[in-house]
Motif scaffolding. Structure first.
Motif, short mmCIF file in Angstrom:
data_model
loop_
_atom_site.label_atom_id
_atom_site.label_comp_id
_atom_site.label_asym_id
_atom_site.label_seq_id
_atom_site.Cartn_x
_atom_site.Cartn_y
_atom_site.Cartn_z
N GLY A 77 -55.67 11.23 23.20
CA GLY A 77 -55.95 9.83 23.54
C GLY A 77 -55.46 8.92 22.43
O GLY A 77 -54.58 9.28 21.65
N LEU A 78 -56.05 7.73 22.35
CA LEU A 78 -55.68 6.83 21.25
C LEU A 78 -55.99 7.52 19.94
O LEU A 78 -57.06 8.13 19.78
CB LEU A 78 -56.44 5.52 21.35
CG LEU A 78 -55.93 4.54 22.40
CD1 LEU A 78 -56.84 3.32 22.48
CD2 LEU A 78 -54.50 4.10 22.11
N SER A 79 -55.06 7.43 19.00
CA SER A 79 -55.19 8.14 17.74
C SER A 79 -54.75 7.26 16.58
O SER A 79 -53.80 6.50 16.70
CB SER A 79 -54.31 9.41 17.73
OG SER A 79 -54.67 10.28 18.78
N ILE A 80 -55.46 7.41 15.46
CA ILE A 80 -55.07 6.74 14.22
C ILE A 80 -54.35 7.79 13.38
O ILE A 80 -54.89 8.86 13.11
CB ILE A 80 -56.29 6.19 13.46
CG1 ILE A 80 -56.94 5.07 14.28
CG2 ILE A 80 -55.88 5.71 12.07
CD1 ILE A 80 -58.26 4.57 13.69
N LEU A 81 -53.11 7.46 13.00
CA LEU A 81 -52.30 8.34 12.16
C LEU A 81 -52.02 7.65 10.84
O LEU A 81 -51.73 6.45 10.81
CB LEU A 81 -50.96 8.65 12.83
CG LEU A 81 -50.94 9.15 14.26
CD1 LEU A 81 -49.51 9.35 14.73
CD2 LEU A 81 -51.72 10.43 14.39
N GLY A 100 -48.33 10.26 9.28
CA GLY A 100 -48.02 11.11 10.41
C GLY A 100 -49.13 12.09 10.76
O GLY A 100 -48.99 12.88 11.69
N GLU A 101 -50.24 12.06 10.04
CA GLU A 101 -51.37 12.98 10.26
C GLU A 101 -52.48 12.26 11.01
O GLU A 101 -52.77 11.09 10.76
CB GLU A 101 -51.93 13.45 8.91
CG GLU A 101 -50.93 14.17 8.04
CD GLU A 101 -50.73 15.61 8.46
OE1 GLU A 101 -51.61 16.17 9.14
OE2 GLU A 101 -49.68 16.18 8.10
N ARG A 102 -53.14 12.98 11.92
CA ARG A 102 -54.22 12.39 12.71
C ARG A 102 -55.48 12.25 11.86
O ARG A 102 -56.01 13.21 11.34
CB ARG A 102 -54.50 13.25 13.94
CG ARG A 102 -55.44 12.64 14.92
CD ARG A 102 -55.47 13.39 16.25
NE ARG A 102 -55.30 14.82 16.15
CZ ARG A 102 -56.30 15.68 16.01
NH1 ARG A 102 -57.54 15.28 15.97
NH2 ARG A 102 -56.04 16.97 15.91
N VAL A 103 -55.96 11.03 11.75
CA VAL A 103 -57.17 10.69 10.99
C VAL A 103 -58.37 10.65 11.93
O VAL A 103 -59.48 11.05 11.59
CB VAL A 103 -56.98 9.33 10.28
CG1 VAL A 103 -58.26 8.84 9.67
CG2 VAL A 103 -55.89 9.45 9.22
#
Length: 183
Positions: free
Chosen positions: A151-155, A158-161
């Motif tokens: 789904g919506l993701s904070i990167l 380039g890494e998912r936070v």
């Protein structure tokens, strides 16, 4: 290296529509303040589209004071690398702003770099996309993107936070404070 898991967010009719749809979707997990003003280190007054503060920051994030600035920008048809570079420069400027009630923050671009650079489509530009994600991360710029399975993701770098479906990931371990000087 293509970021095959990311979907374009540039299909909206306006930046306002994009912002409203994304912020509505983030509301269960984040306290959202729009049109936040601040003072750049040069003394200039600036405004950012939104600031996100996790509702569960005290319990699940490494930094209980974590918050992110978000700047929405739809790529214009035919916009090239100059437009992309200008947008990233704007975001870098925003990392040097004391946002009212928040201080300096990591700035998220929405859509992320992939929406601009993936349009060029060849392997050289795909490699450039990875470099762009890493470099902008070092400059205090992250991305707010839509990812398959998350789904919506904070990167950041380039890494998912954080993501809608998986919650906090790297945010459990990273302070997510803007850096200055040596890395």
């Amino acid at each position: 290296m293509r970021s095959v898991a990311e979907f374009p967010l540039d299909t909206f009719g306006s930046e306002a529509e994009l912002a409203q749809r994304v912020l509505d979707r983030l509301a269960p997990w984040f306290l959202i303040e729009t049109e936040v003003r601040g003072t750049h280190c040069s003394g200039r007054n600036l405004r950012i589209d939104a600031v996100l503060r996790p509702r569960d920051a005290q319990t699940t994030w490494r930094n209980p004071d974590v918050a992110f600035g978000v700047e929405f920008k739809l790529p214009r048809r035919g916009a090239g690398l100059n437009a992309y570079a200008g947008w990233i420069a704007q975001a870098v400027s925003y990392t040097h702003v004391d946002w009212q009630g928040y201080g300096r923050r990591i700035i998220l671009t929405c859509p992320g770099a992939a929406s601009w650079l993936d349009r060029f489509g060849n392997d050289e530009h795909r490699r450039d996309l990875l470099i762009a994600k890493r470099l902008t991360g070092q400059l205090g710029i992250g991305e707010l993107v839509l990812r398959w399975g998350h789904g919506l993701s904070i990167l950041v770098n380039g890494e998912r936070v954080w993501s809608e479906r998986s919650g906090v990931s790297k945010g459990k371990y990273w302070s997510l404070e803007p850096r200055s000087g040596s890395r």
